[in-house]
Design an enzyme around this catalytic site. Structure first.
Site, short mmCIF file in Angstrom:
data_model
loop_
_atom_site.label_atom_id
_atom_site.label_comp_id
_atom_site.label_asym_id
_atom_site.label_seq_id
_atom_site.Cartn_x
_atom_site.Cartn_y
_atom_site.Cartn_z
N SER A 134 -0.97 4.18 4.57
CA SER A 134 -2.19 3.66 4.00
C SER A 134 -2.94 2.81 5.25
O SER A 134 -3.95 2.46 5.09
CB SER A 134 -1.99 2.68 2.93
OG SER A 134 -1.16 1.69 3.17
N GLY A 135 -1.86 2.33 6.13
CA GLY A 135 -2.33 1.30 7.25
C GLY A 135 -1.69 -0.07 6.93
O GLY A 135 -2.18 -1.12 7.83
N LYS A 136 -1.02 -0.14 6.19
CA LYS A 136 -0.40 -1.67 5.82
C LYS A 136 0.14 -2.37 6.76
O LYS A 136 0.00 -3.34 7.12
CB LYS A 136 0.53 -1.45 4.42
CG LYS A 136 1.76 -0.73 4.58
CD LYS A 136 2.48 -0.69 3.29
CE LYS A 136 3.48 0.50 3.19
NZ LYS A 136 3.12 1.76 3.89
N SER A 137 1.21 -1.50 7.58
CA SER A 137 1.84 -2.26 8.72
C SER A 137 0.98 -2.51 9.53
O SER A 137 1.02 -3.64 10.49
CB SER A 137 2.78 -1.22 9.39
OG SER A 137 4.10 -1.01 8.48
N GLY A 189 0.82 -1.07 -0.15
CA GLY A 189 -0.04 0.00 -0.10
C GLY A 189 0.84 1.13 -0.03
O GLY A 189 2.10 1.05 0.27
N HIS A 235 6.63 2.68 16.77
CA HIS A 235 6.15 1.64 15.98
C HIS A 235 6.23 0.35 17.08
O HIS A 235 5.56 -0.30 17.47
CB HIS A 235 7.03 1.03 14.90
CG HIS A 235 6.51 1.40 13.60
ND1 HIS A 235 5.55 0.51 12.95
CD2 HIS A 235 6.82 2.42 12.95
CE1 HIS A 235 5.24 1.08 12.01
NE2 HIS A 235 5.95 2.14 11.54
N ALA A 292 12.90 -5.22 11.54
CA ALA A 292 13.01 -3.79 11.27
C ALA A 292 14.11 -3.57 10.27
O ALA A 292 15.46 -3.96 10.54
CB ALA A 292 13.34 -3.13 12.64
N THR A 293 13.90 -2.94 9.17
CA THR A 293 14.84 -3.01 8.05
C THR A 293 15.47 -1.36 8.01
O THR A 293 16.12 -1.25 7.25
CB THR A 293 14.43 -3.32 6.66
OG1 THR A 293 13.25 -2.69 6.34
CG2 THR A 293 13.93 -4.94 6.75
N SER A 294 14.68 -0.68 8.83
CA SER A 294 14.96 1.00 8.49
C SER A 294 15.90 0.98 9.59
O SER A 294 16.47 0.34 10.49
CB SER A 294 13.77 1.67 8.97
OG SER A 294 13.34 1.52 10.38
#
Length: 186
Positions: free
Chosen positions: A13-16, A9, A50, A34-36
């Site tokens: 969008s609300g995907k997580s 999304g 998060h 966590a990839t960030s």
């Protein structure tokens, strides 16, 4: 044999949140990949929020490459993984560790970068498929916006778009989230 669910999304969008709902419904122990990377205060705050939203009952792995290595200890466990997100995995593999002149990069070098990312994505998918683990992969749908005005943006859009296609094709289920509404694609 692990199940793979793809959730995509746009930004915000609300995907997580939807991906987390899917994982909570599974009632299994949870792993968060966590990839960030929190480079600044704003991103650190996003990470904090998060974590707060997820709660503390997650095993957290912070990594954007060599992910199967971090999951090896869990491969025979019936757990669910949230990889959030594929978009950051792609961008970090493109821009970190090696300095590049994106305005003058050769097609050969660009193909090499994409192939290295593709290999990593395939390794993740194969690892999960051959394990008892299930995985929900979150990624931004980046192909619905305008064409980026700079080379790096276009290369990122192209590579990330192809990685999204790869994961969606291999996934057992795929969902699109738009304005908090969920659409099952497959």
């Amino acid at each position: 044999m692990g199940k793979i669910i793809y959730v995509t999304g746009g930004a915000r969008s609300g995907k997580s949140s939807y991906a987390e709902e899917l994982i909570f419904e599974s009632k299994k122990e949870r792993i968060y990949i966590a990839t960030s990377i929190a480079f600044d205060g704003e991103m650190k705050e996003r990470v904090r929020l998060h974590k707060l939203q997820r709660g503390e009952e997650w095993i957290t792995i912070e990594a954007y490459k060599d992910i199967p290595k971090y999951l090896e200890a869990y491969k025979n466990e019936e757990m669910t993984i949230l990889l959030d997100c594929l978009t950051n995995l792609v961008s970090n593999n493109m821009i970190l560790e090696v300095e590049r002149d994106w305005d003058n990069i050769s097609q050969e070098e660009l193909s090499k970068i994409e192939k290295e990312i593709e290999i990593q994505v395939i390794e993740i998918l194969e690892f999960v498929s051959e394990s008892k683990l299930d995985m929900v992969v979150v990624s931004n749908e980046i192909g619905m916006g305008v064409v980026p005005p700079y080379a790096l943006g276009r290369y990122f859009r192209d590579i990330c778009g192809r990685m999204n296609q790869l994961v969606a094709k291999k996934a057992d289920e795929a969902h699109l989230v738009v304005s908090g509404l969920k659409i099952k694609l497959k």
